[in-house]
Design a protein around this motif. Structure first.
Motif, PDB file in Angstrom:
ATOM      1  N   MET A  18       0.841  -1.191   0.000  1.00  0.00           N
ATOM      2  CA  MET A  18       0.000   0.000   0.000  1.00  0.00           C
ATOM      3  C   MET A  18       0.879   1.245   0.000  1.00  0.00           C
ATOM      4  SD  MET A  18      -1.369   0.046   3.921  1.00  0.00           S
ATOM      5  CE  MET A  18      -1.890   1.723   3.718  1.00  0.00           C
ATOM      6  N   ALA A  19       0.346   2.317  -0.566  1.00  0.00           N
ATOM      7  CA  ALA A  19       1.044   3.594  -0.605  1.00  0.00           C
ATOM      8  C   ALA A  19       0.284   4.610   0.236  1.00  0.00           C
ATOM      9  CB  ALA A  19       1.163   4.091  -2.045  1.00  0.00           C
ATOM     10  N   VAL A  20       1.033   5.468   0.914  1.00  0.00           N
ATOM     11  CA  VAL A  20       0.447   6.581   1.668  1.00  0.00           C
ATOM     12  C   VAL A  20       0.927   7.861   1.017  1.00  0.00           C
ATOM     13  CG1 VAL A  20       0.224   7.707   3.909  1.00  0.00           C
ATOM     14  CG2 VAL A  20       0.444   5.211   3.795  1.00  0.00           C
ATOM     15  N   VAL A  21      -0.017   8.680   0.575  1.00  0.00           N
ATOM     16  CA  VAL A  21       0.298   9.910  -0.147  1.00  0.00           C
ATOM     17  C   VAL A  21      -0.434  11.071   0.516  1.00  0.00           C
ATOM     18  CG1 VAL A  21       0.224  11.113  -2.361  1.00  0.00           C
ATOM     19  CG2 VAL A  21       0.548   8.615  -2.301  1.00  0.00           C
ATOM     20  N   LEU A  58      -3.643   5.126   0.344  1.00  0.00           N
ATOM     21  CA  LEU A  58      -4.222   5.997   1.353  1.00  0.00           C
ATOM     22  C   LEU A  58      -3.902   7.437   0.969  1.00  0.00           C
ATOM     23  CD1 LEU A  58      -4.796   3.539   3.124  1.00  0.00           C
ATOM     24  CD2 LEU A  58      -3.890   4.808   5.063  1.00  0.00           C
ATOM     25  N   LEU A  59      -4.906   8.180   0.649  1.00  0.00           N
ATOM     26  CA  LEU A  59      -4.729   9.591   0.313  1.00  0.00           C
ATOM     27  C   LEU A  59      -5.083  10.412   1.546  1.00  0.00           C
ATOM     28  CD1 LEU A  59      -4.000  11.594  -1.913  1.00  0.00           C
ATOM     29  CD2 LEU A  59      -6.403  11.650  -2.568  1.00  0.00           C
ATOM     30  N   VAL A  78      -8.565   3.403  -3.549  1.00  0.00           N
ATOM     31  CA  VAL A  78      -8.149   4.631  -2.878  1.00  0.00           C
ATOM     32  C   VAL A  78      -9.007   4.858  -1.638  1.00  0.00           C
ATOM     33  CG1 VAL A  78      -7.818   7.121  -3.086  1.00  0.00           C
ATOM     34  CG2 VAL A  78      -7.397   5.644  -5.063  1.00  0.00           C
ATOM     35  N   ILE A  79      -8.343   4.973  -0.498  1.00  0.00           N
ATOM     36  CA  ILE A  79      -9.011   5.273   0.767  1.00  0.00           C
ATOM     37  C   ILE A  79      -8.660   6.707   1.139  1.00  0.00           C
ATOM     38  CG2 ILE A  79      -9.166   4.725   3.229  1.00  0.00           C
ATOM     39  CD1 ILE A  79      -8.451   1.846   2.539  1.00  0.00           C
TER      40      ILE A  79
END
Length: 425
Positions: free
Chosen positions: A150-153, A287-288, A316-317
């Protein structure tokens, strides 16, 4: 030295290159005790090792004496260029410097011994190296477990994306019990290590400078352990040194982390994400993170559109951080109306807990443990894991279908069935 170990039938079990007669005599005694031929213990030190191995096969275990090296790190890197994948390197030298020791370990060596050496010390190091070769590699042990990346941006600087990424990494490792990697790609100003009260090390910078060295062994060496189930890779590069990369190192790091961990969380700043869209090409969840402000609403719209165009398959969360009902710039309803979608998770602003987290060097989620605020992190973690499990189930379905008769894999000795079984674990 540059890749996970693979057994090679033509390899010698041991080679040594030392600088003086006393060390040569001691190394020969240790090699004899281990059952290795003493003829493979040579004079010449590190430079001779580089020259010799450039034209011959690398051994399983290599002992090099760096006493005559004027630039140990560069010389070790030169050695890495000629060593075949899987060689375990033990170095010895006369410089008693903790920073050098750490840099050498980050470069991929197994151990650094300070001269003068003792026979017991050398025997112990060689025994550990031999045990490392025979033990199953971390990546092999993880093969039968599903991986989720997962990516956190953050939509803007200061919205708390790093707070979210470090908190999730802690929650996934400690509460969900998953082997978790946190990759902080803010090379100059990342706060992942700072938040967890860790020294970032040089692993990430070395990876950017030498992408060809990135492999399973490099990951084992470069990752900084925060706990038994949480490891971190980050950097604090000097701000006067710009990062020169085409993004290939970042992508290779993601690939190796995928092989070594059950959960990978990548904290990606906007200025890294936009030029390197491939960083989110294979993530399952994004995760935006935004705060409920007018500027964040504008940038949330733009980044959501960018995700739709570049990674249409990603889930997208939307996380609203630092939420304040009384004095917020926008209400939740106004924010959701302007971006034309709902907020998935709201993290209330609690300055007391945030301050305590910073002072104690712990993640915000860990500080929240036992308070009402912990419910938010449990909810977010559950949302991510439920999505990851659904993703794994969907990946299994085509394999199961192929086994029924349409797939060639299903006819080749049951390989299709094995793949389906692996996916459901």
């Amino acid at each position: 030295m540059n890749a996970p170990f693979k057994i090679a039938g033509l390899r010698e079990p041991f080679n040594a290159f030392v600088c003086d007669d006393d060390t040569l005599e001691l190394i020969r005694a240790a090699a004899n005790d281990m059952g290795w031929p003493i003829e493979k213990c040579n004079k010449g030190g590190l430079r001779n090792a580089v020259q010799s191995l450039s034209v011959s096969a690398s051994p399983n275990i290599l002992f090099v004496d760096m006493s005559e090296s004027g630039d140990p790190i560069n010389d070790i890197n030169a050695l890495a260029e000629v060593c075949e994948p899987g060689t375990v390197v033990i170095a010895a030298g006369q410089v008693n410097d903790v920073r050098l020791y750490r840099d050498l370990l980050s470069s991929g060596i197994q151990d650094y011994l300070l001269k003068p050496l003792s026979l017991d010390q050398v025997r112990e190091s060689l025994t550990m190296a031999q045990a490392m070769l025979s033990a199953p590699k971390h990546a092999d042990m993880m093969d039968d477990k599903p991986h989720h990346m997962m990516a956190v941006v953050g939509v803007r600087g200061g919205v708390g994306a790093s707070l979210v990424s470090t908190s999730l990494a802690w929650a996934m490792s400690e509460q969900a019990g998953r082997q978790t990697a946190l990759l902080d790609l803010d090379i100059h100003f990342g706060t992942g290590a700072l938040t967890l009260d860790l020294e970032p090390g040089r692993g990430l910078i070395d990876a950017i400078d030498n992408p060809s060295r990135i492999d399973g062994l490099f990951i084992e060496r470069a990752m900084v352990r925060a706990s038994d189930k949480l490891s971190l890779l980050s950097a604090e590069a000097p701000i006067h040194q710009p990062v020169m990369t085409d993004g290939s190192a970042f992508f290779q790091l993601e690939e190796e982390l995928r092989n070594a961990f059950e959960m990978t969380i990548v904290d990606i700043p906007r200025h890294v994400l936009i030029p390197f869209p491939h960083l989110v090409s294979e993530v399952g969840t994004i995760l935006l993170v935004a705060d409920v402000t007018l500027a964040s609403a504008r940038d949330t719209i733009r980044i959501l559109s960018w995700f739709k165009q570049n990674v249409p398959g990603a889930r997208v969360i939307l996380v609203a951080n630092k939420f304040q009902t009384a004095i917020g710039e926008l209400s939740r309803k106004e924010f959701e109306s302007s971006i034309e979608r709902q907020i998935d998770i709201v993290i209330p602003f609690d300055p007391k807990l945030v301050s305590q987290s910073a002072k104690l060097g712990k993640s915000y989620a860990e500080i929240c443990k036992g308070t009402k605020a912990s419910a938010v992190w449990n909810q977010l973690m559950r949302l991510i894991l439920d999505g990851a499990d659904t993703e794994a189930d969907e990946a299994v379905a085509p394999s199961a279908k192929g086994k029924s008769g349409a797939s060639l894999l299903g006819k080749l000795g049951g390989i299709g069935g094995m793949m389906a079984k692996k996916g459901t674990k």
